[in-house]
Design a protein around this motif. Structure first.
Motif, PDB file in Angstrom:
ATOM      1  N   TRP A  66       1.000  -1.074  -0.006  1.00  0.00           N
ATOM      2  CA  TRP A  66       0.064   0.059  -0.047  1.00  0.00           C
ATOM      3  C   TRP A  66       0.879   1.173   0.000  1.00  0.00           C
ATOM      4  N   ASP A  67       0.302   2.281  -0.560  1.00  0.00           N
ATOM      5  CA  ASP A  67       0.946   3.444  -0.633  1.00  0.00           C
ATOM      6  C   ASP A  67       0.851   4.179   0.601  1.00  0.00           C
ATOM      7  N   LEU A  68      -0.382   4.054   1.327  1.00  0.00           N
ATOM      8  CA  LEU A  68      -0.733   4.636   2.493  1.00  0.00           C
ATOM      9  C   LEU A  68      -1.632   3.841   3.427  1.00  0.00           C
ATOM     10  N   ALA A 118      -7.399   8.933  -1.943  1.00  0.00           N
ATOM     11  CA  ALA A 118      -7.750   7.738  -2.581  1.00  0.00           C
ATOM     12  C   ALA A 118      -8.990   7.990  -3.944  1.00  0.00           C
ATOM     13  N   ARG A 119      -9.795   8.799  -3.768  1.00  0.00           N
ATOM     14  CA  ARG A 119     -10.652   9.234  -4.912  1.00  0.00           C
ATOM     15  C   ARG A 119      -9.921   9.857  -5.659  1.00  0.00           C
ATOM     16  N   LEU A 140      -3.226   4.842  -6.744  1.00  0.00           N
ATOM     17  CA  LEU A 140      -2.656   4.766  -5.485  1.00  0.00           C
ATOM     18  C   LEU A 140      -3.314   3.422  -4.729  1.00  0.00           C
ATOM     19  N   ARG A 141      -2.793   2.986  -3.753  1.00  0.00           N
ATOM     20  CA  ARG A 141      -3.423   1.984  -2.988  1.00  0.00           C
ATOM     21  C   ARG A 141      -3.626   2.371  -1.609  1.00  0.00           C
ATOM     22  N   GLN A 161     -12.773   2.150  -4.532  1.00  0.00           N
ATOM     23  CA  GLN A 161     -12.214   0.757  -4.582  1.00  0.00           C
ATOM     24  C   GLN A 161     -10.905   0.411  -4.341  1.00  0.00           C
ATOM     25  N   ASN A 162     -10.002   1.457  -4.521  1.00  0.00           N
ATOM     26  CA  ASN A 162      -8.662   1.391  -4.121  1.00  0.00           C
ATOM     27  C   ASN A 162      -8.368   1.506  -2.684  1.00  0.00           C
ATOM     28  N   VAL A 163      -9.196   1.514  -1.812  1.00  0.00           N
ATOM     29  CA  VAL A 163      -9.168   1.410  -0.429  1.00  0.00           C
ATOM     30  C   VAL A 163      -9.465   0.113   0.259  1.00  0.00           C
ATOM     31  N   GLU A 164      -8.425  -0.714   0.548  1.00  0.00           N
ATOM     32  CA  GLU A 164      -8.588  -2.198   0.997  1.00  0.00           C
ATOM     33  C   GLU A 164      -9.169  -2.151   2.648  1.00  0.00           C
ATOM     34  N   ARG A 165      -9.909  -2.733   3.000  1.00  0.00           N
ATOM     35  CA  ARG A 165     -10.428  -2.715   4.257  1.00  0.00           C
ATOM     36  C   ARG A 165     -10.039  -4.095   5.162  1.00  0.00           C
ATOM     37  N   LEU A 166      -9.449  -3.870   6.265  1.00  0.00           N
ATOM     38  CA  LEU A 166      -9.240  -5.118   7.083  1.00  0.00           C
ATOM     39  C   LEU A 166     -10.001  -4.869   8.456  1.00  0.00           C
TER      40      LEU A 166
END
Length: 387
Positions: free
Chosen positions: A199-201, A223-224, A229-230, A246-251
């Motif tokens: 990830w970038d951030l 991100a928007r 960027l990831r 969509q480029n924000v992963e959620r954990l």
């Protein structure tokens, strides 16, 4: 009962005598949805390594019982109790302890604190891991775990926040000695390691309504704007109806044993601060020190006192807008990015490890036990680590 400290030649010290310490804390066995556990784990492990006998007493509540990631801590002793009557079975240990600490947000903390005041014969301390929140609650007449009358009965008021709030606690509530005891990091658990950058951030934190605007401004909006960027957001309790790019992963919740890998898999990490902490200032979070210990460059919101911990611009980056974040992510040379992370790492290793905190606690206890101690012999606004 005197405690002296001897230098080990490496910037910390080793205690001259073993202390018997009892801590009543929110939780050490479960880090699910609370930052108390990682703080207590690091501190208790450091105290035990320095030769002290530490007993941690934790109320057995359903939420933590169902989410215990460290049910039997391998340092000190941990005991669970069911209620106040169950707590009283440890009366002898509390009476005989050299130091008894009651933490913030302990269930039925007012009653537990009164019991400690009646029982303990050694130094009595309140460890406020939520100082700005506690002060706001007291002003509002919310005495969930502490009443104003109790503060003067504690020999030490240990605070997660430094700066002017320490003087306020002494002046307004009669604390004999309000001292900073910030969170810290265990270098055996958090350190730089080579990992692929996923990830970038990234950001890790339980959902909080007062932190959410910062997350929207400093992570979601970038991100928007830059879908190539990831990004990643880790932490529990986020509302199901939040719309994530969509480029924000959620954990969901990450147990502490995955934190190091999480930080080392980011180009930058984001630090966000709750509103009460921003208002009070001088309130670093444990995530700040953990990320720095991994040499992961930090982008942070700003609050008073931040510059007393890290040199802004060279050891830590401050962002106030999405544009600030994108400039760091896209324009900062790689060599400087890595250098910022290394400088922050050096700061944390020299001032903010759990061993440093344990040594601080020993020095505070030694001051209380000194025959020449007076509550105002030391300045109420002690220099912060790094000042």
């Amino acid at each position: 009962m005197r405690l002296a400290a001897a230098s080990d030649g490496q910037g910390t010290s080793t205690p001259a005598r073993r202390l018997r310490i009892v801590i009543l804390g929110l939780s050490i066995t479960s880090a699910w949805g609370n930052g108390h556990a990682t703080t207590y784990r690091a501190l208790v492990a450091a105290l035990a390594a320095r030769g002290h006998d530490v007993l941690f007493l934790e109320r057995d509540v359903p939420w933590y019982a169902a989410n215990r990631d460290l049910p039997e801590p391998p340092f000190g002793q941990t005991r669970l109790y069911q209620d106040l009557a169950g707590l009283r079975q440890y009366e002898d240990q509390v009476r005989q302890a050299d130091l008894v600490i009651v933490g913030s947000y302990v269930p039925e903390g007012v009653a537990a604190g009164d019991w400690v005041a009646r029982t303990a014969q050694g130094v009595r301390a309140f460890y406020d891991i939520d100082t700005p929140v506690t002060m706001a609650k007291l002003r509002a007449g919310d005495y969930e775990y502490l009443e104003p009358r109790q503060i003067a009965n504690y020999d030490l008021y240990l605070s997660f926040a430094g700066g002017p709030i320490l003087e306020q606690i002494e002046r307004e509530y009669g604390a004999p000695a309000a001292r900073p005891l910030y969170c810290s990091v265990d270098p055996a658990l958090y350190y730089p390691e080579e990992r692929p950058l996923a990830w970038d951030l990234g950001y890790m934190g339980t959902y909080s309504p007062d932190r959410q605007p910062g997350l929207e401004r400093l992570l979601i909006e970038p991100a928007r704007q830059e879908p190539a960027l990831r990004f990643v957001v880790a932490g529990p309790s986020y509302p199901d109806d939040l719309q994530w790019p969509q480029n924000v992963e959620r954990l969901d919740h990450l147990p502490p044993d995955r934190h190091r890998a999480f930080y080392n898999s980011q180009r930058f990490t984001l630090n966000l601060t709750r509103a009460a902490m921003v208002e009070a200032g001088f309130s670093p979070s444990v995530r700040l020190f953990e990320a720095a210990a991994c040499a992961t460059p930090i982008i942070s919101d700003y609050w008073p006192g931040l510059e007393s911990l890290f040199a802004l611009g060279s050891e830590l980056l401050v962002a106030r807008s999405a544009r600030d974040v994108l400039v760091y992510l896209q324009d900062l040379p790689e060599q400087e990015r890595l250098a910022i992370g290394r400088r922050a790492y050096e700061v944390v290793m020299s001032r903010h490890t759990a061993d440093h905190r344990a040594a601080q606690l020993e020095s505070y206890v030694a001051d209380i036990l000194s025959p020449i101690f007076s509550p105002h012999r030391l300045s109420a606004h002690l220099p912060l680590p790094g000042e």
